[in-house]
Design a protein around this motif. Structure first.
Motif, PDB file in Angstrom:
ATOM      1  N   ASP A 185       0.807  -1.148   0.025  1.00 47.29           N
ATOM      2  CA  ASP A 185       0.074  -0.155  -0.177  1.00 47.29           C
ATOM      3  C   ASP A 185       0.809   1.299  -0.167  1.00 47.29           C
ATOM      4  OD1 ASP A 185      -2.534   1.101   0.096  1.00 47.29           O
ATOM      5  OD2 ASP A 185      -2.277   1.735   2.302  1.00 47.29           O
ATOM      6  N   GLY A 186       1.969   1.133   0.773  1.00 43.34           N
ATOM      7  CA  GLY A 186       2.888   2.419   0.823  1.00 43.34           C
ATOM      8  C   GLY A 186       3.686   2.728  -0.500  1.00 43.34           C
ATOM      9  N   LEU A 187       3.727   1.663  -1.390  1.00 48.20           N
ATOM     10  CA  LEU A 187       4.315   1.664  -2.645  1.00 48.20           C
ATOM     11  C   LEU A 187       3.244   1.871  -3.817  1.00 48.20           C
ATOM     12  CD1 LEU A 187       6.926  -1.297  -2.479  1.00 48.20           C
ATOM     13  CD2 LEU A 187       7.570   1.241  -2.724  1.00 48.20           C
ATOM     14  N   SER A 188       2.130   1.901  -3.468  1.00 51.85           N
ATOM     15  CA  SER A 188       1.116   2.083  -4.552  1.00 51.85           C
ATOM     16  C   SER A 188       1.084   3.520  -5.330  1.00 51.85           C
ATOM     17  CB  SER A 188      -0.333   1.938  -3.950  1.00 51.85           C
ATOM     18  OG  SER A 188      -0.527   3.179  -3.040  1.00 51.85           O
ATOM     19  N   GLY A 189       1.796   4.510  -4.852  1.00 51.80           N
ATOM     20  CA  GLY A 189       2.005   5.602  -5.606  1.00 51.80           C
ATOM     21  C   GLY A 189       3.381   5.877  -6.357  1.00 51.80           C
ATOM     22  N   ALA A 190       3.933   4.823  -6.122  1.00 46.66           N
ATOM     23  CA  ALA A 190       5.743   4.790  -6.690  1.00 46.66           C
ATOM     24  C   ALA A 190       5.350   4.629  -7.981  1.00 46.66           C
ATOM     25  CB  ALA A 190       6.375   4.116  -5.781  1.00 46.66           C
ATOM     26  N   SER A 191       6.381   4.943  -8.876  1.00 40.97           N
ATOM     27  CA  SER A 191       6.258   4.459 -10.286  1.00 40.97           C
ATOM     28  C   SER A 191       6.510   3.021 -10.352  1.00 40.97           C
ATOM     29  CB  SER A 191       7.465   5.104 -11.061  1.00 40.97           C
ATOM     30  OG  SER A 191       8.997   4.803 -10.403  1.00 40.97           O
ATOM     31  N   GLU A 192       5.982   2.441 -11.654  1.00 40.14           N
ATOM     32  CA  GLU A 192       6.181   0.985 -11.719  1.00 40.14           C
ATOM     33  C   GLU A 192       7.587   0.349 -11.498  1.00 40.14           C
ATOM     34  OE1 GLU A 192       4.566  -2.500 -14.890  1.00 40.14           O
ATOM     35  OE2 GLU A 192       3.550  -0.459 -14.843  1.00 40.14           O
TER      36      GLU A 192
ATOM     37  N   PHE B 299      10.308   1.530 -10.100  1.00 42.32           N
ATOM     38  CA  PHE B 299      10.840   1.721  -8.666  1.00 42.32           C
ATOM     39  C   PHE B 299       9.968   0.764  -7.698  1.00 42.32           C
ATOM     40  CE2 PHE B 299      10.295   3.587  -4.400  1.00 42.32           C
ATOM     41  CZ  PHE B 299      11.719   3.730  -4.094  1.00 42.32           C
ATOM     42  N   GLY B 300       8.683   0.676  -8.086  1.00 42.37           N
ATOM     43  CA  GLY B 300       8.108  -0.226  -6.931  1.00 42.37           C
ATOM     44  C   GLY B 300       8.421  -1.721  -7.188  1.00 42.37           C
ATOM     45  N   GLY B 301       8.559  -1.998  -8.679  1.00 44.53           N
ATOM     46  CA  GLY B 301       9.140  -3.372  -8.806  1.00 44.53           C
ATOM     47  C   GLY B 301      10.458  -3.715  -8.295  1.00 44.53           C
ATOM     48  N   ILE B 302      11.475  -2.838  -8.447  1.00 42.06           N
ATOM     49  CA  ILE B 302      12.726  -3.229  -8.008  1.00 42.06           C
ATOM     50  C   ILE B 302      12.666  -3.177  -6.486  1.00 42.06           C
ATOM     51  CG2 ILE B 302      15.047  -2.082  -7.714  1.00 42.06           C
ATOM     52  CD1 ILE B 302      14.743  -0.995 -10.278  1.00 42.06           C
ATOM     53  N   VAL B 303      12.037  -2.360  -5.671  1.00 42.87           N
ATOM     54  CA  VAL B 303      11.879  -2.278  -4.272  1.00 42.87           C
ATOM     55  C   VAL B 303      11.161  -3.709  -3.862  1.00 42.87           C
ATOM     56  CG1 VAL B 303      11.001  -1.296  -2.361  1.00 42.87           C
ATOM     57  CG2 VAL B 303      12.122   0.155  -4.048  1.00 42.87           C
ATOM     58  N   THR B 304      10.242  -4.087  -4.608  1.00 41.06           N
ATOM     59  CA  THR B 304       9.426  -5.391  -4.158  1.00 41.06           C
ATOM     60  C   THR B 304      10.482  -6.555  -4.135  1.00 41.06           C
ATOM     61  OG1 THR B 304       7.305  -4.312  -4.616  1.00 41.06           O
ATOM     62  CG2 THR B 304       7.486  -6.876  -4.765  1.00 41.06           C
TER      63      THR B 304
ATOM     64  N   ALA C  17      17.502   3.165  -7.725  1.00 35.87           N
ATOM     65  CA  ALA C  17      16.350   2.414  -8.225  1.00 35.87           C
ATOM     66  C   ALA C  17      15.382   3.417  -8.454  1.00 35.87           C
ATOM     67  CB  ALA C  17      15.505   1.459  -7.181  1.00 35.87           C
ATOM     68  N   ASP C  18      15.355   4.647  -8.070  1.00 40.46           N
ATOM     69  CA  ASP C  18      14.725   5.857  -8.288  1.00 40.46           C
ATOM     70  C   ASP C  18      15.209   6.734  -9.288  1.00 40.46           C
ATOM     71  OD1 ASP C  18      12.321   7.100  -7.850  1.00 40.46           O
ATOM     72  OD2 ASP C  18      13.384   8.616  -6.462  1.00 40.46           O
ATOM     73  N   GLN C  19      16.141   6.264  -9.911  1.00 41.97           N
ATOM     74  CA  GLN C  19      16.981   6.945 -10.996  1.00 41.97           C
ATOM     75  C   GLN C  19      17.607   8.151 -10.572  1.00 41.97           C
ATOM     76  OE1 GLN C  19      14.428   7.149 -14.450  1.00 41.97           O
ATOM     77  NE2 GLN C  19      14.290   5.105 -14.646  1.00 41.97           N
ATOM     78  N   ARG C  20      17.999   8.333  -9.246  1.00 45.81           N
ATOM     79  CA  ARG C  20      18.808   9.383  -8.862  1.00 45.81           C
ATOM     80  C   ARG C  20      20.299   8.961  -8.672  1.00 45.81           C
ATOM     81  NH1 ARG C  20      15.055  11.318  -3.623  1.00 45.81           N
ATOM     82  NH2 ARG C  20      13.082  11.306  -4.639  1.00 45.81           N
ATOM     83  N   TRP C  21      20.936   9.069  -9.718  1.00 43.74           N
ATOM     84  CA  TRP C  21      22.211   8.321 -10.052  1.00 43.74           C
ATOM     85  C   TRP C  21      23.162   9.032  -9.327  1.00 43.74           C
ATOM     86  CZ3 TRP C  21      20.303   4.361 -11.988  1.00 43.74           C
ATOM     87  CH2 TRP C  21      19.168   4.410 -13.182  1.00 43.74           C
ATOM     88  N   ALA C  22      23.605  10.045  -9.422  1.00 42.45           N
ATOM     89  CA  ALA C  22      24.668  10.770  -8.666  1.00 42.45           C
ATOM     90  C   ALA C  22      24.547  10.491  -7.253  1.00 42.45           C
ATOM     91  CB  ALA C  22      24.719  12.242  -9.145  1.00 42.45           C
ATOM     92  N   ALA C  23      23.211  10.810  -6.668  1.00 44.42           N
ATOM     93  CA  ALA C  23      23.241  10.761  -4.917  1.00 44.42           C
ATOM     94  C   ALA C  23      23.166   9.190  -4.945  1.00 44.42           C
ATOM     95  CB  ALA C  23      21.827  11.174  -4.857  1.00 44.42           C
TER      96      ALA C  23
END
Length: 297
Positions: free
Chosen positions: A35-42, A44-49, A165-171
């Motif tokens: 439910d917490g990941l429901s608002g995330a991009s697909e 990102f949510g897939g990688i975290v899952t 995973a959120d494509q924040r490459w430098a950080a």
């Protein structure tokens, strides 16, 4: 032998309870995380899952293996569900899932921290006619360093991959480069706590604690007068590393020389006639000592 089987059965029940709670996490904490990941991009949510399932599997293997190193992994992995549950609870609007997830996370974390569980894991490295019992963590370490070390392991090992995973490459690259080495150092510190134990052997008992002794020391059964709860006014040498809770006093027939650690690289040879130790389950240690022919005083 019968006493060992009884003690092992008790510890195994505690381990199976902790394992059962971990197996149940996909049904307790899982819905809240989804439910917490429901608002995330697909992506990102897939990688975290996927990462979540891999972590769940790794901790499950650690709970099944029951060795000192896997105890550290299991403790860190189960404790890692707490910040995940809090984050998901903030993102989620479902109070029922929040309660279920947080209660499940707290339950499994507490279950793995039960002293009997630690004894089972540490005894997993025994061989032959041995029986190992965990020592309680040094008081200052328990109060000041354990929680920050857990936070460093969990945060340092996950922050970078999550940012990537959120494509924040430098950080993400920076967090990974800095966080992973810090996580490895913190994990090693937590793992060292699992190498503190007493071990009963056919000839007596060995104190294995590099926090207070330069090397493990054998106390032969014939040289032991008795083992029992320490009195408040005792003059015994304190080898508990300021651990909290009941200490046991080991009384000897004659003076022995112990290589006591006084600094990071220094030791002091000290003559002692009695000493204090701090097993996590003192009653079980005394019971087993009695079975081994050591007088309980």
């Amino acid at each position: 032998m019968l006493e060992r089987l009884r003690g092992s059965t008790s510890a195994q029940r505690l381990c199976w309870s902790a394992t059962g709670l971990w197996i149940a996490q996909p049904f307790l904490l899982g819905p809240l995380l989804s439910d917490g990941l429901s608002g995330a991009s697909e992506p990102f949510g897939g990688i975290v899952t996927l990462a979540g399932w891999l972590i769940w599997l790794g901790v499950l293997v650690s709970l099944a293996a029951r060795l000192p190193v896997t105890l550290a992994i299991a403790r860190i992995g189960t404790a890692g569900t707490l910040p995940a549950a809090v984050w998901a609870a903030i993102e989620s609007q479902n109070s029922a899932l929040t309660v279920l997830g947080i209660v499940g996370s707290l339950a499994v974390t507490a279950a793995v921290l039960v002293p009997g569980v630690a004894d089972s894991f540490i005894d997993g490295a025994s061989y032959g006619d041995e029986r190992r019992f965990a020592l309680r963590a040094p008081g200052p370490v328990l109060l000041v360093l354990v929680v920050p070390a857990w936070a460093v392991v969990i945060g340092g090992s996950t922050a970078g991959p999550i940012l990537l995973a959120d494509q924040r490459w430098a950080a993400g690259a920076l967090a990974t480069a800095v966080g992973m080495p810090l996580a490895a150092l913190a994990f090693n510190a937590l793992y060292r706590l699992t190498s503190r134990f007493i071990v009963f052997v056919p000839n007596g008992l060995v104190l294995h604690d590099r926090t207070v002794l330069r090397e493990p020391v054998l106390f032969a059964r014939r040289d032991v007068v008795g083992l029992g709860p320490a009195q408040a006014e005792t003059s015994a040498t304190d080898l508990t590393a300021s651990a909290l809770g009941l200490a046991l006093e080991l009384k000897l027939r004659s003076t022995v020389t112990l290589p006591i650690v006084t600094g990071r690289k220094t030791t002091h040879e000290r003559q002692v006639r009695s000493l204090l130790i701090s097993p996590s389950r003192p009653a079980d240690v005394m019971r087993h000592a009695n079975q081994r022919g050591i007088n309980i005083a």
